[in-house]
Design a protein around this motif. Structure first.
Motif, PDB file in Angstrom:
ATOM      1  N   ARG A 177       0.974  -1.185   0.103  1.00 53.87           N
ATOM      2  CA  ARG A 177      -0.103   0.077   0.100  1.00 53.87           C
ATOM      3  C   ARG A 177       0.862   1.261   0.079  1.00 53.87           C
ATOM      4  N   ILE A 178       1.957   1.227   0.751  1.00 55.78           N
ATOM      5  CA  ILE A 178       2.882   2.308   0.585  1.00 55.78           C
ATOM      6  C   ILE A 178       3.411   2.560  -0.753  1.00 55.78           C
ATOM      7  N   GLU A 179       3.769   1.480  -1.507  1.00 54.21           N
ATOM      8  CA  GLU A 179       4.428   1.785  -2.879  1.00 54.21           C
ATOM      9  C   GLU A 179       3.362   2.186  -3.652  1.00 54.21           C
ATOM     10  N   PHE A 180       2.049   1.662  -3.559  1.00 53.78           N
ATOM     11  CA  PHE A 180       0.956   2.286  -4.277  1.00 53.78           C
ATOM     12  C   PHE A 180       0.852   3.909  -4.111  1.00 53.78           C
ATOM     13  N   SER A 181       0.726   4.128  -2.794  1.00 56.85           N
ATOM     14  CA  SER A 181       0.404   5.470  -2.346  1.00 56.85           C
ATOM     15  C   SER A 181       1.513   6.314  -2.940  1.00 56.85           C
ATOM     16  N   ASP A 182       2.875   5.928  -2.967  1.00 58.14           N
ATOM     17  CA  ASP A 182       4.036   6.593  -3.644  1.00 58.14           C
ATOM     18  C   ASP A 182       3.794   6.860  -5.002  1.00 58.14           C
ATOM     19  N   PHE A 183       3.322   5.556  -5.688  1.00 60.03           N
ATOM     20  CA  PHE A 183       2.874   5.751  -6.959  1.00 60.03           C
ATOM     21  C   PHE A 183       1.761   6.833  -7.533  1.00 60.03           C
ATOM     22  N   LEU A 184       0.800   6.840  -6.687  1.00 58.21           N
ATOM     23  CA  LEU A 184      -0.070   7.629  -6.956  1.00 58.21           C
ATOM     24  C   LEU A 184       0.261   9.086  -6.720  1.00 58.21           C
ATOM     25  N   ALA A 185       1.209   9.353  -5.618  1.00 54.71           N
ATOM     26  CA  ALA A 185       1.426  10.720  -5.351  1.00 54.71           C
ATOM     27  C   ALA A 185       2.473  11.261  -6.688  1.00 54.71           C
ATOM     28  N   SER A 186       3.043  10.196  -7.297  1.00 50.77           N
ATOM     29  CA  SER A 186       4.095  10.768  -8.226  1.00 50.77           C
ATOM     30  C   SER A 186       2.972  11.112  -9.475  1.00 50.77           C
ATOM     31  N   ARG A 187       1.723  10.807  -9.703  1.00 48.51           N
ATOM     32  CA  ARG A 187       0.752  11.083 -10.518  1.00 48.51           C
ATOM     33  C   ARG A 187      -0.088  12.329 -10.041  1.00 48.51           C
ATOM     34  N   ARG A 203      -2.061  12.310  -7.940  1.00 53.88           N
ATOM     35  CA  ARG A 203      -3.546  11.901  -7.334  1.00 53.88           C
ATOM     36  C   ARG A 203      -3.397  11.742  -5.683  1.00 53.88           C
ATOM     37  N   TRP A 204      -3.314  13.136  -5.241  1.00 55.27           N
ATOM     38  CA  TRP A 204      -3.053  13.055  -3.739  1.00 55.27           C
ATOM     39  C   TRP A 204      -3.885  12.591  -2.917  1.00 55.27           C
ATOM     40  N   GLY A 244       3.164  11.495   5.835  1.00 52.43           N
ATOM     41  CA  GLY A 244       3.674  12.921   5.620  1.00 52.43           C
ATOM     42  C   GLY A 244       4.255  13.086   4.312  1.00 52.43           C
ATOM     43  N   SER A 245       4.624  12.157   3.660  1.00 47.48           N
ATOM     44  CA  SER A 245       5.386  12.397   2.299  1.00 47.48           C
ATOM     45  C   SER A 245       4.215  12.623   1.274  1.00 47.48           C
ATOM     46  N   SER A 246       2.980  11.998   1.307  1.00 47.84           N
ATOM     47  CA  SER A 246       2.144  12.096   0.578  1.00 47.84           C
ATOM     48  C   SER A 246       1.423  13.855   0.649  1.00 47.84           C
ATOM     49  N   LEU A 247       1.292  14.063   1.844  1.00 49.79           N
ATOM     50  CA  LEU A 247       1.043  15.507   2.128  1.00 49.79           C
ATOM     51  C   LEU A 247       1.919  16.633   1.661  1.00 49.79           C
ATOM     52  N   PHE A 248       3.115  16.289   1.811  1.00 50.43           N
ATOM     53  CA  PHE A 248       4.320  17.055   1.487  1.00 50.43           C
ATOM     54  C   PHE A 248       4.355  17.366   0.060  1.00 50.43           C
ATOM     55  N   TRP A 249       4.210  16.251  -0.666  1.00 40.85           N
ATOM     56  CA  TRP A 249       4.471  16.361  -2.220  1.00 40.85           C
ATOM     57  C   TRP A 249       3.284  17.228  -2.684  1.00 40.85           C
ATOM     58  N   SER A 250       2.059  17.301  -1.919  1.00 41.30           N
ATOM     59  CA  SER A 250       0.874  18.063  -2.355  1.00 41.30           C
ATOM     60  C   SER A 250       1.180  19.543  -2.029  1.00 41.30           C
ATOM     61  N   ARG A 251       2.021  19.745  -1.182  1.00 42.83           N
ATOM     62  CA  ARG A 251       2.444  21.075  -0.487  1.00 42.83           C
ATOM     63  C   ARG A 251       1.638  21.257   0.540  1.00 42.83           C
ATOM     64  N   ARG A 252       0.994  20.472   1.148  1.00 42.94           N
ATOM     65  CA  ARG A 252       0.134  20.671   2.245  1.00 42.94           C
ATOM     66  C   ARG A 252       1.078  20.551   3.589  1.00 42.94           C
ATOM     67  N   TYR A 253       1.782  21.489   3.694  1.00 44.80           N
ATOM     68  CA  TYR A 253       2.955  21.291   4.558  1.00 44.80           C
ATOM     69  C   TYR A 253       2.505  21.426   6.153  1.00 44.80           C
ATOM     70  N   ASP A 254       1.660  22.054   6.469  1.00 47.31           N
ATOM     71  CA  ASP A 254       1.119  22.165   7.652  1.00 47.31           C
ATOM     72  C   ASP A 254       0.718  20.733   8.306  1.00 47.31           C
ATOM     73  N   MET A 312       8.677  17.549  -7.145  1.00 53.23           N
ATOM     74  CA  MET A 312       9.946  17.845  -6.028  1.00 53.23           C
ATOM     75  C   MET A 312      10.019  19.296  -6.200  1.00 53.23           C
ATOM     76  N   PRO A 313      10.251  19.649  -4.894  1.00 56.96           N
ATOM     77  CA  PRO A 313      10.502  21.196  -4.624  1.00 56.96           C
ATOM     78  C   PRO A 313      11.974  21.469  -5.270  1.00 56.96           C
ATOM     79  N   GLU A 314      12.929  20.740  -5.485  1.00 55.74           N
ATOM     80  CA  GLU A 314      14.168  20.823  -5.860  1.00 55.74           C
ATOM     81  C   GLU A 314      14.207  21.486  -7.524  1.00 55.74           C
ATOM     82  N   PHE A 315      13.119  20.912  -8.225  1.00 53.96           N
ATOM     83  CA  PHE A 315      12.890  21.433  -9.321  1.00 53.96           C
ATOM     84  C   PHE A 315      12.019  22.656  -9.613  1.00 53.96           C
TER      85      PHE A 315
END
Length: 214
Positions: free
Chosen positions: A17-27, A29-30, A55-65, A185-188
């Motif tokens: 499920r974590i891997e799937f969550s990661d995949f969805l975030a990369s697309r 699909r927050w 935390g990462s899923s929210l981070f990628w979508s810039r929902r930092y708080d 990725m914020p680096e870009f």
């Protein structure tokens, strides 16, 4: 989708499920990404990895708080895990707390010799005005491993756009996993308005659509 079929067969496997969550975030699909991470938490409520993914899923979508409590909980559960620390560092970068970000990036580097942590520190040094240290860390990262996604943004921010796009093309040729994250990725961020970057993202999108159709 392959992930869904695998999860149907192994519903108690939180790593799937974590891997799937990661995949969805990369697309981007927050909501779906966060939902899969929550389902993983039901299976493994004490897992630092699961909290890190939430935390990462929210981070990628810039929902930092919203991301911060999950990332902090991941660190509480596993103080030796550097990646949640790095994400907290990038949240501080977004909030212009560059000294705080540098402290966190340095802490992550002390926990792991992963070469990609050098450009993170370099980005903080550059934001603090220390161009020499930023360049030194970039050079060290490129010598250790030229093709890493984190070096791209730092090279671009330093004005070495030729190096940035050379590394990026290398990563694309290698079909590097990090290429899934170009849009999030914020680096870009400094590169997003560059026509060359826009074309690369469009090219990768076309490849992704073609691959999913095959």
């Amino acid at each position: 989708m392959e992930y869904r079929r695998s999860i149907e067969l192994n519903s108690s496997d939180h790593i799937l499920r974590i891997e799937f969550s990661d995949f969805l975030a990369s697309r981007e699909r927050w909501d779906e990404s966060f939902e899969q991470a929550l389902l993983a938490l039901e299976v493994a409520p004490g897992s630092a990895v699961v909290y890190g993914q939430l935390g990462s899923s929210l981070f990628w979508s810039r929902r930092y708080d919203d991301a911060i409590p999950y990332l902090e909980r991941a660190i509480e559960l596993d103080p030796q895990a550097p990646r949640p620390i790095v994400k907290l560092g990038w949240i501080l970068m977004a909030r212009k707390d560059f000294a705080g970000a540098l402290n966190l990036f340095t802490k992550a580097a002390e926990l792991s010799d992963f070469v990609a942590f050098k450009p993170h520190r370099g980005s903080a040094y550059l934001a603090l005005g220390n161009v020499e240290m930023a360049r030194q860390l970039l050079d060290e990262a490129v010598v250790a491993k030229r093709s890493n996604t984190e070096s791209v943004g730092l090279a671009y921010a330093l004005g070495d756009t030729m190096l940035a796009f050379l590394i990026l093309e290398d990563l694309i040729d290698q079909r590097a996993r990090g290429m899934n994250w170009l849009t999030v990725m914020p680096e870009f961020d400094a590169m997003r308005d560059d026509p060359r970057f826009i074309e690369i993202v469009a090219k990768l999108d076309r490849q992704s659509i073609t691959g999913e159709q095959q």
